[in-house]
Design a protein around this motif. Sequence first.
Motif, PDB file in Angstrom:
ATOM      1  N   LEU B  22       1.267  -1.245   0.051  1.00  0.00           N
ATOM      2  CA  LEU B  22      -0.063   0.060   0.515  1.00  0.00           C
ATOM      3  C   LEU B  22       0.852   1.359   0.388  1.00  0.00           C
ATOM      4  O   LEU B  22       1.951   1.366   0.284  1.00  0.00           O
ATOM      5  CB  LEU B  22      -0.906   0.038   1.172  1.00  0.00           C
ATOM      6  N   TYR B  23       0.451   2.179  -0.469  1.00  0.00           N
ATOM      7  CA  TYR B  23       1.519   3.563  -0.683  1.00  0.00           C
ATOM      8  C   TYR B  23      -0.029   4.975  -0.600  1.00  0.00           C
ATOM      9  O   TYR B  23      -0.997   4.395  -1.015  1.00  0.00           O
ATOM     10  CB  TYR B  23       1.594   3.715  -0.958  1.00  0.00           C
ATOM     11  N   SER B  24       1.516   6.100  -0.179  1.00  0.00           N
ATOM     12  CA  SER B  24       0.494   7.371  -0.105  1.00  0.00           C
ATOM     13  C   SER B  24       1.303   7.999  -0.402  1.00  0.00           C
ATOM     14  O   SER B  24       2.198   7.538  -0.190  1.00  0.00           O
ATOM     15  CB  SER B  24      -0.163   7.303   2.031  1.00  0.00           C
ATOM     16  N   TYR B  25       0.703   9.717  -0.751  1.00  0.00           N
ATOM     17  CA  TYR B  25       1.390  10.714  -1.224  1.00  0.00           C
ATOM     18  C   TYR B  25       0.974  11.425  -0.567  1.00  0.00           C
ATOM     19  O   TYR B  25       0.343  12.331  -0.181  1.00  0.00           O
ATOM     20  CB  TYR B  25       1.480  10.607  -2.572  1.00  0.00           C
ATOM     21  N   THR B  26       2.143  12.481   0.237  1.00  0.00           N
ATOM     22  CA  THR B  26       1.992  13.886   0.049  1.00  0.00           C
ATOM     23  C   THR B  26       3.130  15.148  -0.479  1.00  0.00           C
ATOM     24  O   THR B  26       3.523  14.558  -0.213  1.00  0.00           O
ATOM     25  CB  THR B  26       2.069  13.896   1.681  1.00  0.00           C
ATOM     26  N   SER B  33      -4.173  16.345   6.118  1.00  0.00           N
ATOM     27  CA  SER B  33      -5.369  16.633   5.006  1.00  0.00           C
ATOM     28  C   SER B  33      -5.386  14.981   5.144  1.00  0.00           C
ATOM     29  O   SER B  33      -4.310  14.021   6.079  1.00  0.00           O
ATOM     30  CB  SER B  33      -5.232  16.444   3.931  1.00  0.00           C
ATOM     31  N   SER B  34      -6.447  14.104   4.711  1.00  0.00           N
ATOM     32  CA  SER B  34      -6.362  12.226   5.471  1.00  0.00           C
ATOM     33  C   SER B  34      -5.689  11.624   4.494  1.00  0.00           C
ATOM     34  O   SER B  34      -5.882  12.464   3.238  1.00  0.00           O
ATOM     35  CB  SER B  34      -7.507  12.301   5.457  1.00  0.00           C
TER      36      SER B  34
END
Lengths: 301, 300
Positions: B22-26, B33-34
């Motif tokens: 899984l990955y997320s980016y900011t 933010s969520s």
Amino acid sequence: MEYIRKKIGLESYTVRSIPKSVLITNTEGKTVIDDTNPKYFYGKIPNYIVDSNGNYILDSLGQKIKNTVDVSLFLTQDVDDMGIFSDKTFTPSNTTLPAPPPNFNSFTYGRLAGAPLNFYLTGENTLSGNTDDGYLNQVRSYRLDVNGNPIYVPFLNTSDNSKKVFNGVISEDINKTIYSIGSNPIEVSDYQQNNISSINSGIEFITYKNEYVRSVDEYGKNLSFFKTNFKSNSGGWNINNTSLNAIIKKEEYLGIVFKPEVNSVVFINRGVADIFERHAILSELKTTNDIDTNRGGFVRV
Amino acid sequence: MATGNYGTIRPADVSVDDVEILYSYTPSRELVSSVDLLNLDPSEVLIPTNSPNDVNEILGGLYTLKLPTAVFGSKGFYSIIIRPKQIRTTIQDCGVLIDNQDVKGLAFDINQIPTELQSRFENGNLVGYRIEYLKENTGTGQNKIQNLFRIITSNNRALPITQNQGNDNASQAYTFNDNSTTVFCTLTPSSAPSVKPNAVPFIGNPQQGVIITNTFFNPIMLEIEMVEYDDETLAYALYSNQSKSLEDGIYTIYNFGNQIYKQYNLYEVKDQFTGKPLYEVREQKFTIDPTKDFDDVTDF
């Protein structure tokens, strides 16, 4: 969970080459870049790897190669032994598989439903090596020759259980004695009558009468024995050492790697303790050591 | 009785089929933010390393994560979670073994498991897997029962049979049968601790949702900060070749491969009335002048 931080520069993936093919001359006569040319990637990070001429690099199958940021990882697994399991009987599947699945592995497939025992057996394994002549004494007859040396009689079974086990000499000449320990007597009999060409059960030893091996034991004492080779054809997993069972884990054996051993000769389960409990325990103490060992140190002085 | 059991840490040789990524980016740390987590296909991005002695033998431990620049090509922070694959199903039943009434366990229906994962439920294959539980009433709040898990200690295909209790009641228990599509799993802890004989640990209820996870490797999290400048690019500015075109004032910095890395316009700002120089300016040029190629400039 392990946490890893990395800082990676995007410049390593940014195209800085300007192919000559993307250069044009504008209306002022100056050489400029045609940024609509599909081979122009300057300052961009393309999704697929391109060469210095702006052409996609293809793999051996003619496919474009994805441009990727490569990061090396080291994954580990923490393992703890949960101890012994218990065997249980099970009802086998009504459908027996005709052949093992490709690359059948008992761990990855587990006790596969429909897999018969022979899926788990290995072929006969031949084991050979050198040893001392310690077993030679077990196969000699009780007769001695004129020099006082034991006489070895081929096919004389010296086993205590001669109907089930053959221990004895197979052949002998002036140089060596060939003998077998733990063979199947029926197989030996067939070999003796030339019905079969070799004996596959038991351990075959060959002791060379004219070759000595000198060695030193663990106390530094010199040893000497006849050179002896051994060979076994019955190694590996076979029907004699393999069975299929359902295994379950009993909670009380969690972390216990050997079966519990009860050393008490007599164990009296008293159930509900009554007013005679303490006196009854004391009546079992015969020696001072019993005070320490009775009921795991229950009685203390 | 010996309790000399062992434990160790070993390089994992897990198949990518048993991995989830899984990955997320900011774009920055300041962004409040969520976090939206997205999935990556492990078979496309996680490559095991093979032994130098045998190309068909996995080395163990060492894997290469190949992150596509189509997704990971922006400046900012990427959080990547690599964890064992989860299998979601419901508990078919809870019960005991027919001739081991103290051995409790859970029953699962193999047919409810996705086809590609059904081999994990063959006899003995679930040993060591972890079970986490979902709440039975999932109307509001957190759906997962937090801080609760059990470990599967054995699993076998089993058939429920009824056993007569000597009166009108008949209870159900399990017997091992390879013809069945029900799998009976024993778990730990499932028996009462000696100090609390009435405190039987919870192992689940029928029809309760569960998450079954392998324990083939320890999960890890990577935070990858994609940056525009690193030590190498700073070295371009300090040590690489440069050119300054005196005719048009274009100042070019090349990388160590003599490709154009940056271009700037150099000019002076003068007082329009007196002609007095006010500023010397270096302004980045975003439309690259290709005639300042280092080989062309130095070809004399």
